[in-house]
Design a protein around this motif. Structure first.
Motif, short mmCIF file in Angstrom:
data_model
loop_
_atom_site.label_atom_id
_atom_site.label_comp_id
_atom_site.label_asym_id
_atom_site.label_seq_id
_atom_site.Cartn_x
_atom_site.Cartn_y
_atom_site.Cartn_z
N GLY A 193 42.85 38.52 52.97
CA GLY A 193 42.88 37.13 52.52
C GLY A 193 42.54 36.12 53.60
O GLY A 193 41.96 35.07 53.31
N THR A 194 42.89 36.42 54.84
CA THR A 194 42.62 35.48 55.94
C THR A 194 41.27 35.72 56.61
O THR A 194 40.91 35.01 57.53
CB THR A 194 43.73 35.58 57.00
N GLU B 264 45.54 51.13 45.32
CA GLU B 264 44.18 50.83 45.76
C GLU B 264 43.42 50.03 44.71
O GLU B 264 42.67 49.09 45.04
CB GLU B 264 43.42 52.12 46.10
N ASN B 265 43.62 50.36 43.46
CA ASN B 265 42.96 49.62 42.38
C ASN B 265 43.42 48.17 42.35
O ASN B 265 42.60 47.25 42.18
CB ASN B 265 43.25 50.30 41.04
N SER B 266 44.71 47.94 42.54
CA SER B 266 45.22 46.57 42.57
C SER B 266 44.61 45.79 43.74
O SER B 266 44.26 44.61 43.59
CB SER B 266 46.75 46.58 42.69
N PHE B 267 44.50 46.45 44.88
CA PHE B 267 43.93 45.78 46.05
C PHE B 267 42.47 45.42 45.82
O PHE B 267 42.03 44.31 46.17
CB PHE B 267 44.06 46.69 47.28
N GLN B 268 41.69 46.32 45.22
CA GLN B 268 40.28 46.06 44.98
C GLN B 268 40.10 44.88 44.03
O GLN B 268 39.20 44.04 44.22
CB GLN B 268 39.60 47.31 44.42
N GLN B 269 40.95 44.79 43.02
CA GLN B 269 40.88 43.65 42.11
C GLN B 269 41.21 42.35 42.85
O GLN B 269 40.59 41.31 42.60
CB GLN B 269 41.84 43.86 40.94
N TYR B 270 42.18 42.43 43.74
CA TYR B 270 42.59 41.24 44.50
C TYR B 270 41.46 40.73 45.39
O TYR B 270 41.13 39.53 45.37
CB TYR B 270 43.82 41.59 45.34
N ILE B 271 40.82 41.61 46.15
CA ILE B 271 39.79 41.13 47.07
C ILE B 271 38.52 40.72 46.32
O ILE B 271 37.78 39.86 46.80
CB ILE B 271 39.47 42.17 48.17
N ARG C 141 38.57 39.10 43.46
CA ARG C 141 38.87 37.71 43.08
C ARG C 141 38.77 36.79 44.29
O ARG C 141 38.25 35.67 44.20
CB ARG C 141 40.26 37.61 42.45
N LEU C 142 39.27 37.26 45.43
CA LEU C 142 39.21 36.45 46.66
C LEU C 142 37.77 36.11 47.00
O LEU C 142 37.47 34.97 47.40
CB LEU C 142 39.84 37.21 47.83
N GLU D 24 46.74 31.03 52.24
CA GLU D 24 46.37 32.42 52.05
C GLU D 24 47.58 33.34 52.17
O GLU D 24 47.71 34.33 51.44
CB GLU D 24 45.30 32.84 53.06
N LEU D 25 48.48 33.03 53.07
CA LEU D 25 49.71 33.82 53.21
C LEU D 25 50.54 33.73 51.94
O LEU D 25 51.04 34.74 51.42
CB LEU D 25 50.52 33.35 54.41
N GLN D 26 50.72 32.52 51.42
CA GLN D 26 51.49 32.35 50.20
C GLN D 26 50.85 33.08 49.03
O GLN D 26 51.53 33.74 48.24
CB GLN D 26 51.64 30.87 49.88
N GLN D 27 49.52 32.98 48.94
CA GLN D 27 48.81 33.64 47.86
C GLN D 27 48.98 35.16 47.94
O GLN D 27 49.18 35.83 46.91
CB GLN D 27 47.33 33.28 47.89
N ALA D 28 48.91 35.72 49.14
CA ALA D 28 49.06 37.16 49.30
C ALA D 28 50.46 37.62 48.90
O ALA D 28 50.62 38.66 48.24
CB ALA D 28 48.76 37.56 50.74
#
Length: 475
Positions: free
Chosen positions: A115-116, A154-161, A163-164, A175-179
Motif C-alpha cells: 500500500g505504501t 494470497e487471493n485476498s491479497f491479490q484482490q487488495y493490490i 484495487r490499490l 495507507e496505513l489505516q486502509q491496510a
C-alpha cells in the motif's frame, strides 16, 4: 460466563500489579528456586538481534519475547521494505487465543508494504506476477501458513493490490489505516466464505497492534488497543533521556475513545456498551483486529457463528453492532539527531514499567554498551590529560556493564526483578516458576522490540534537507 469472570479477575490483578509485593508471591506453595543460569536461559530463549548497513537510518534492532499464556498470544514481525529504503515492524497482542495475532502479524506487513509503494511501481510488479511476499524481506520469520489456508490469504491479497493499483496514491497515514481496515475485513470475508473452523477461529479471536513504518526520516506509528511505543530522546542541553510517547491506548481509561463508541450507538445502550471498563462487559481493548463477535450483524452471528460455537459466543446486550473497529490511530514523527531509539512493546511490559522508566533503562543500557566498544580518539591534537579522563570514564563505566547484551532482555529482567535495591534474582525466579494455571494472574506475555537509530546518518540527512530548503541568493 466463568471465562468472563476470570478475565475480570485477571484484569483487576494486572491493573493493580504494583500493589503485589514479593511477599505476596511467596504465599504461594513452595516453588523451585531457579539458578541464575536457568533464569538466563529462560529470559534469553527468544532473543533476536539484527544489524543494518552503516549508511542507513537504522543502526540495529533487538527484540525478545517471554510468554505467560501457553501458547504465547503475542506475535512480532520485522522486515525491510523492498523497492525502496524502508523498515517496518510490529507487535501484536492476541486475546481469546493466539490465532488472530499470529495471522495478522504476517499479513499486515504485506498489505502495508504494497500500500505504501508508489502506484507506478505497484503496477509494474503486478505485471510481473508479484505475490504477497514480493514487497518485503522478513528478518525473523521462519514459519509460513499451512498449505490449505495459504491460497485463501494470497487471493485476498491479490484482490487488495489490484484495487490499490486503480486508486490514487494516499499519504502514508491513510495507507496505513486502509491496510488495517482492509485486512480486518478480509478476515471476516474469508471466515464466512469458507465456513472453516480455522478461518472462523481467526475472525473470532482478536489482536491489538502497534506497527512502525519508517521511510527516510518519516516515522509513522499505527496502533489499536493497548500496545505502546515510546521514543528515546537525548536532551543535548542536560544530557538526560526524555520519553516521547507515539501512540495512545484504546481502552476505557481513554474517555475520548469511550465517547466515540457511545456516540455511534443509541442512547438506550449507554449503560451497557462499556461496563466494568470493558466493551459489552467482556473486551478490554476498544479497537482490535478480529473479534467479529463484536462486529458482525446479529443475523450473521445467529446463522453462521452460533451453530458452530454455541450460544455463549453471543455477547450480552448485543443490539446494534459493530461495536469494535480495527481502524488505527496514526502518529507521525520526523526523526532528528537526538532521537536515539524507539521501543515498542505489548502491555505485558507496561504493566510493570512506565515509558519514562523504559527510556531510562534503555538509555543507560546503550551508554554501558558503548563503554565496551573499542576506544576512539578524536581527530587532531589531544592532550594526555584528556586521554586519561576518557580512560577513567570507561573504567567507571565497566562497573555498570549490563548483564544482558540485548536491550529487550534487559527490560524484561527489570520488569520482573526490579526492587528498591536493584535486581533481585529470587523475584525473577518466582515469576518464571509460577504454575501455568496461575502465572497469567501475575504477568502477561511480554514482547519488546528496541530500534536503534543511526544518529550520524540522520544528522547528515537533516543537514541536506535544510540546505535544499534554504532560499538561494539572488544572482
Amino acid at each position: 460466563m466463568f471465562k468472563f469472570v476470570l478475565h475480570d479477575a485477571i484484569g483487576y490483578v494486572r491493573n493493580n500489579m504494583r500493589e503485589f509485593s514479593l511477599n505476596a508471591l511467596r504465599l504461594l506453595p513452595q516453588l523451585p528456586q531457579l539458578s541464575p543460569y536457568d533464569v538466563n536461559l529462560a529470559l534469553r530463549e527468544n532473543e533476536f538481534i539484527y544489524n543494518f548497513p552503516l549508511d542507513g537510518i537504522i543502526h540495529s534492532y533487538e527484540t525478545n519475547q517471554l510468554g505467560s499464556n501457553s501458547p504465547c498470544e503475542d506475535s512480532r514481525t520485522e522486515a525491510s521494505l523492498l523497492h525502496r529504503n524502508g523498515f517496518i515492524c510490529g507487535i501484536f497482542d492476541g486475546h481469546g487465543g493466539a490465532a488472530c495475532g499470529q495471522v495478522v502479524s504476517k499479513r499486515l506487513l504485506r498489505y502495508i508494504s504494497a500500500g505504501t509503494l508508489p502506484r507506478q511501481v505497484l503496477r509494474e510488479q503486478l505485471k510481473q506476477g508479484c505475490t504477497s511476499q514480493s514487497f518485503l524481506k522478513c528478518h525473523n520469520d521462519n514459519v509460513d501458513f499451512v498449505s490449505e489456508i495459504r491460497p485463501i490469504y494470497e487471493n485476498s491479497f491479490q484482490q487488495y493490490i489490484k484495487r490499490l493499483s486503480e486508486e490514487p496514491q494516499r499519504d502514508v497515514a491513510s495507507e496505513l489505516q486502509q491496510a488495517f481496515v482492509q485486512l480486518d475485513e478480509d478476515l471476516a470475508l474469508e471466515a464466512l466464505a469458507t465456513n472453516d473452523v480455522r478461518t472462523m477461529s481467526v475472525a473470532l479471536s482478536g489482536a491489538v497492534a502497534c506497527l512502525v513504518h519508517l521511510e527516510g526520516l518519516q516515522l509513522h506509528v499505527a496502533s489499536t488497543g493497548d500496545c505502546g511505543a515510546v521514543l528515546g530522546v537525548l536532551d543535548p542541553q542536560t544530557n538526560q533521556w526524555q520519553p516521547k510517547k507515539l501512540n495512545i491506548e484504546h481502552n476505557a481509561d481513554n474517555m475520548q475513545e469511550v465517547d466515540r463508541i457511545l456516540g455511534e450507538h443509541p442512547r438506550e445502550e449507554r449503560e451497557t456498551i462499556i461496563r466494568n471498563g470493558r466493551l459489552l462487559s467482556q473486551l478490554a481493548p476498544l479497537r482490535a483486529f478480529g473479534d467479529y463477535r463484536y462486529k458482525w450483524p446479529v443475523d450473521t452471528m445467529q446463522q453462521k457463528v452460533v451453530p458452530m460455537f454455541g450460544e455463549h459466543v453471543m455477547p450480552p446486550n448485543y443490539y446494534t453492532p459493530p461495536y469494535l473497529t480495527a481502524r488505527p490511530d496514526v502518529q507521525q514523527h520526523e526523526l532528528g539527531a537526538n532521537d536515539k531509539f524507539l521501543v515498542i512493546a505489548s502491555d505485558g511490559l507496561w504493566d510493570f514499567l512506565s515509558p519514562s522508566e523504559v527510556v531510562s533503562l534503555v538509555g543507560e543500557h546503550l551508554n554501558s554498551k558503548k563503554m565496551l566498544e573499542p576506544m576512539r580518539l578524536p581527530p587532531g591534537d589531544i592532550k594526555l590529560k584528556e586521554i586519561s579522563e576518557q580512560l577513567a570514564e570507561r573504567k567507571a563505566g565497566l562497573t555498570r556493564k549490563p548483564i544482558d547484551s540485548n536491550a529487550a532482555t534487559h527490560l524484561i529482567r527489570h520488569a520482573l526483578g526490579a526492587t528498591e535495591y536493584g535486581i533481585e534474582h529470587s523475584k525473577i525466579s518466582y515469576y518464571l516458576s509460577l504454575p501455568q494455571d496461575v502465572v497469567r494472574l501475575y504477568r502477561d506475555d511480554i514482547t519488546i522490540t528496541v530500534i536503534y537509530f543511526n544518529s550520524e546518518h540522520i544528522a547528515k540527512l537533516n543537514h541536506e534537507n535544510q540546505t535544499q530548503t534554504q532560499p538561494q541568493p539572488a544572482a
